[in-house]
Design a protein around this motif. Sequence first.
Motif, short mmCIF file in Angstrom:
data_model
loop_
_atom_site.label_atom_id
_atom_site.label_comp_id
_atom_site.label_asym_id
_atom_site.label_seq_id
_atom_site.Cartn_x
_atom_site.Cartn_y
_atom_site.Cartn_z
N LEU B 12 0.82 -1.22 0.00
CA LEU B 12 0.00 0.00 0.00
C LEU B 12 0.85 1.26 0.00
O LEU B 12 0.38 2.32 -0.39
CB LEU B 12 -0.93 0.04 1.23
CG LEU B 12 -2.00 -1.04 1.32
CD1 LEU B 12 -2.94 -0.73 2.46
CD2 LEU B 12 -2.76 -1.19 0.02
N ASP B 13 2.09 1.16 0.46
CA ASP B 13 2.97 2.33 0.42
C ASP B 13 3.92 2.29 -0.78
O ASP B 13 4.93 2.99 -0.80
CB ASP B 13 3.72 2.56 1.75
CG ASP B 13 4.46 1.35 2.27
OD1 ASP B 13 4.26 0.24 1.73
OD2 ASP B 13 5.27 1.51 3.20
N GLY B 14 3.60 1.49 -1.77
CA GLY B 14 4.28 1.61 -3.06
C GLY B 14 5.59 0.84 -3.22
O GLY B 14 6.32 1.07 -4.17
N LEU B 148 -1.02 -4.41 -11.37
CA LEU B 148 -0.54 -4.36 -9.98
C LEU B 148 -1.37 -5.31 -9.14
O LEU B 148 -2.60 -5.36 -9.26
CB LEU B 148 -0.70 -2.94 -9.42
CG LEU B 148 0.01 -1.83 -10.17
CD1 LEU B 148 -0.18 -0.51 -9.44
CD2 LEU B 148 1.50 -2.15 -10.33
N LEU B 150 -2.16 -5.43 -5.55
CA LEU B 150 -2.02 -4.52 -4.41
C LEU B 150 -2.28 -5.31 -3.13
O LEU B 150 -3.38 -5.81 -2.89
CB LEU B 150 -3.01 -3.37 -4.55
CG LEU B 150 -2.82 -2.18 -3.62
CD1 LEU B 150 -1.47 -1.49 -3.85
CD2 LEU B 150 -3.95 -1.17 -3.82
N PRO B 152 -2.44 -5.73 0.99
CA PRO B 152 -2.82 -4.86 2.11
C PRO B 152 -1.83 -4.90 3.27
O PRO B 152 -2.15 -5.31 4.38
CB PRO B 152 -4.20 -5.38 2.52
CG PRO B 152 -4.18 -6.82 2.12
CD PRO B 152 -3.35 -6.90 0.88
N THR B 153 -0.64 -4.44 2.98
CA THR B 153 0.41 -4.34 3.98
C THR B 153 1.22 -3.09 3.67
O THR B 153 1.12 -2.56 2.56
CB THR B 153 1.32 -5.59 3.95
OG1 THR B 153 2.18 -5.59 5.09
CG2 THR B 153 2.19 -5.63 2.70
N GLU B 171 0.52 8.53 -17.59
CA GLU B 171 -0.90 8.33 -17.29
C GLU B 171 -1.36 6.93 -17.70
O GLU B 171 -0.84 6.35 -18.66
CB GLU B 171 -1.75 9.39 -18.02
CG GLU B 171 -1.59 10.79 -17.46
CD GLU B 171 -2.22 10.94 -16.08
OE1 GLU B 171 -3.28 10.32 -15.84
OE2 GLU B 171 -1.66 11.67 -15.25
N PHE B 172 -2.38 6.45 -16.99
CA PHE B 172 -2.88 5.10 -17.17
C PHE B 172 -4.41 5.12 -17.14
O PHE B 172 -5.01 6.06 -16.64
CB PHE B 172 -2.37 4.20 -16.03
CG PHE B 172 -0.87 4.23 -15.89
CD1 PHE B 172 -0.08 3.25 -16.49
CD2 PHE B 172 -0.23 5.24 -15.19
CE1 PHE B 172 1.30 3.30 -16.38
CE2 PHE B 172 1.15 5.29 -15.08
CZ PHE B 172 1.92 4.32 -15.68
N LEU B 174 -7.58 2.47 -16.03
CA LEU B 174 -7.94 1.18 -15.45
C LEU B 174 -8.77 0.36 -16.43
O LEU B 174 -9.73 0.86 -17.01
CB LEU B 174 -8.74 1.39 -14.16
CG LEU B 174 -9.05 0.11 -13.39
CD1 LEU B 174 -7.86 -0.31 -12.54
CD2 LEU B 174 -10.28 0.28 -12.51
N ASN B 177 -10.47 -4.47 -12.45
CA ASN B 177 -10.31 -4.36 -11.00
C ASN B 177 -10.99 -5.57 -10.41
O ASN B 177 -12.21 -5.63 -10.37
CB ASN B 177 -10.96 -3.04 -10.52
CG ASN B 177 -10.98 -2.91 -9.01
OD1 ASN B 177 -10.72 -3.86 -8.27
ND2 ASN B 177 -11.32 -1.72 -8.54
N GLU B 179 -10.96 -8.56 -7.15
CA GLU B 179 -10.50 -8.93 -5.82
C GLU B 179 -10.22 -10.42 -5.74
O GLU B 179 -11.08 -11.23 -6.10
CB GLU B 179 -11.60 -8.66 -4.78
CG GLU B 179 -11.72 -7.23 -4.36
CD GLU B 179 -10.46 -6.79 -3.66
OE1 GLU B 179 -10.02 -5.67 -3.95
OE2 GLU B 179 -9.90 -7.57 -2.85
N THR B 184 -5.77 -7.18 -4.27
CA THR B 184 -6.58 -6.53 -5.30
C THR B 184 -5.77 -6.48 -6.59
O THR B 184 -4.65 -5.96 -6.60
CB THR B 184 -6.94 -5.09 -4.87
OG1 THR B 184 -7.58 -5.13 -3.59
CG2 THR B 184 -7.88 -4.43 -5.89
N LEU B 186 -5.26 -4.98 -10.11
CA LEU B 186 -5.63 -3.79 -10.87
C LEU B 186 -4.85 -3.77 -12.17
O LEU B 186 -3.61 -3.78 -12.17
CB LEU B 186 -5.31 -2.54 -10.05
CG LEU B 186 -6.05 -2.41 -8.72
CD1 LEU B 186 -5.37 -1.40 -7.81
CD2 LEU B 186 -7.51 -2.02 -8.96
N TYR B 188 -4.10 -1.86 -15.81
CA TYR B 188 -4.15 -0.55 -16.45
C TYR B 188 -3.57 -0.60 -17.85
O TYR B 188 -2.59 -1.30 -18.09
CB TYR B 188 -3.33 0.48 -15.66
CG TYR B 188 -3.83 0.74 -14.27
CD1 TYR B 188 -4.76 1.74 -14.01
CD2 TYR B 188 -3.34 0.00 -13.19
CE1 TYR B 188 -5.22 1.99 -12.74
CE2 TYR B 188 -3.80 0.25 -11.90
CZ TYR B 188 -4.73 1.23 -11.68
OH TYR B 188 -5.17 1.48 -10.41
#
Lengths: 192, 192
Positions: B12-14, B148, B150, B152-153, B171-172, B174, B177, B179, B184, B186, B188
């Motif tokens: 979550l922080d990339g 991606l 994603l 959840p940590t 730019e992208f 979506l 999406n 689950e 998650t 995603l 793009y």
Amino acid sequence: MGRSVLDMSVSLDGFVCGPNETPDNGLGDNGRRLHWWFREDAEADPEGVNAQVMGELMGTGAVVAGRGTVEPAGWWDGDHHDGVPIFILSRTRTAADVEQWPLITVLDDVAEAMARAKAAAGDRDVLVHGVGAAAAALSAGVLDEVQLHLVPTILGEGRRLFEGIGAEPHEFELTRNVEGPGVTHLRYRVLS
Amino acid sequence: MGRSVLDMSVSLDGFVCGPNETPDNGLGDNGRRLHWWFREDAEADPEGVNAQVMGELMGTGAVVAGRGTVEPAGWWDGDHHDGVPIFILSRTRTAADVEQWPLITVLDDVAEAMARAKAAAGDRDVLVHGVGAAAAALSAGVLDEVQLHLVPTILGEGRRLFEGIGAEPHEFELTRNVEGPGVTHLRYRVLS
């Protein structure tokens, strides 16, 4: 009692603002791109899901943020939304700095800030905003939820969400995933 | 013709790996957390949506990655999946370094690597993997999509997706999406 909810727009590469932040360039280079979804600069209101999500944000009953967030934003002219109380985390500012804004309280302890914000908000949620407040609240165990508005752009440089929190692991659980025009709204419960 | 698709698990922080990467700690501290969703370390196979997404990955017809990705992974013992050709971006390695692995080609030009990978993959997609390959392919305009996963940590420190690409905006859009358990996915399209 309401929940404390961190709310941040974030790029695909994890930035919440671009490089070269200054008071005149509050979100850094290209940083305003992250706010397009709620049309901050436009006359039209946000649409559909985006309007709903923005309505939830603006329905919160108190705000907790850091000095690094509120100062570049001109202290929100003393009112973030609807006259709800605002608690600003700062080690250097004092009550005298904000006495012209009766809604704003400055304090240096995040747990106290959150407790007072929750008490003030009652049944409503507390809006938590900014990188510093995010890291402080998560580290102190007083953050209940995180809502990310994931924007399909990359900024390449800037300030990262949770920057400075260190390598201590934190876990989350997704509770909502909704698409708005040009943005994915992801809501998580903080597990640890 | 297939598309070139960057595929990365991200916090979550990339971050795509934690701090302190070494050959024995290939994804850095806590970095393996990002791979839980496909149960890399477990005996069970991934479930439901996660199995479908992993199946798509493993259905690609060629791989493009950087040296920084393949070396800590032991050059995948010469075969990433199903004997598809692998193109590794490197300025310092030569053909002699990889002659024991006939599926691997080393070259230093990302546009050439992608053209050869697409030709080899035919109708199938090309799997692009790693921070260096991501930045090089996106900058060179030869990346078609980004997927991606994603997780959840937050890792707090480590290596960021697209690190080093600079502040040029991209730019992208979506396109999917979905689950899966604990992640998650995603997808793009790259717009610019």
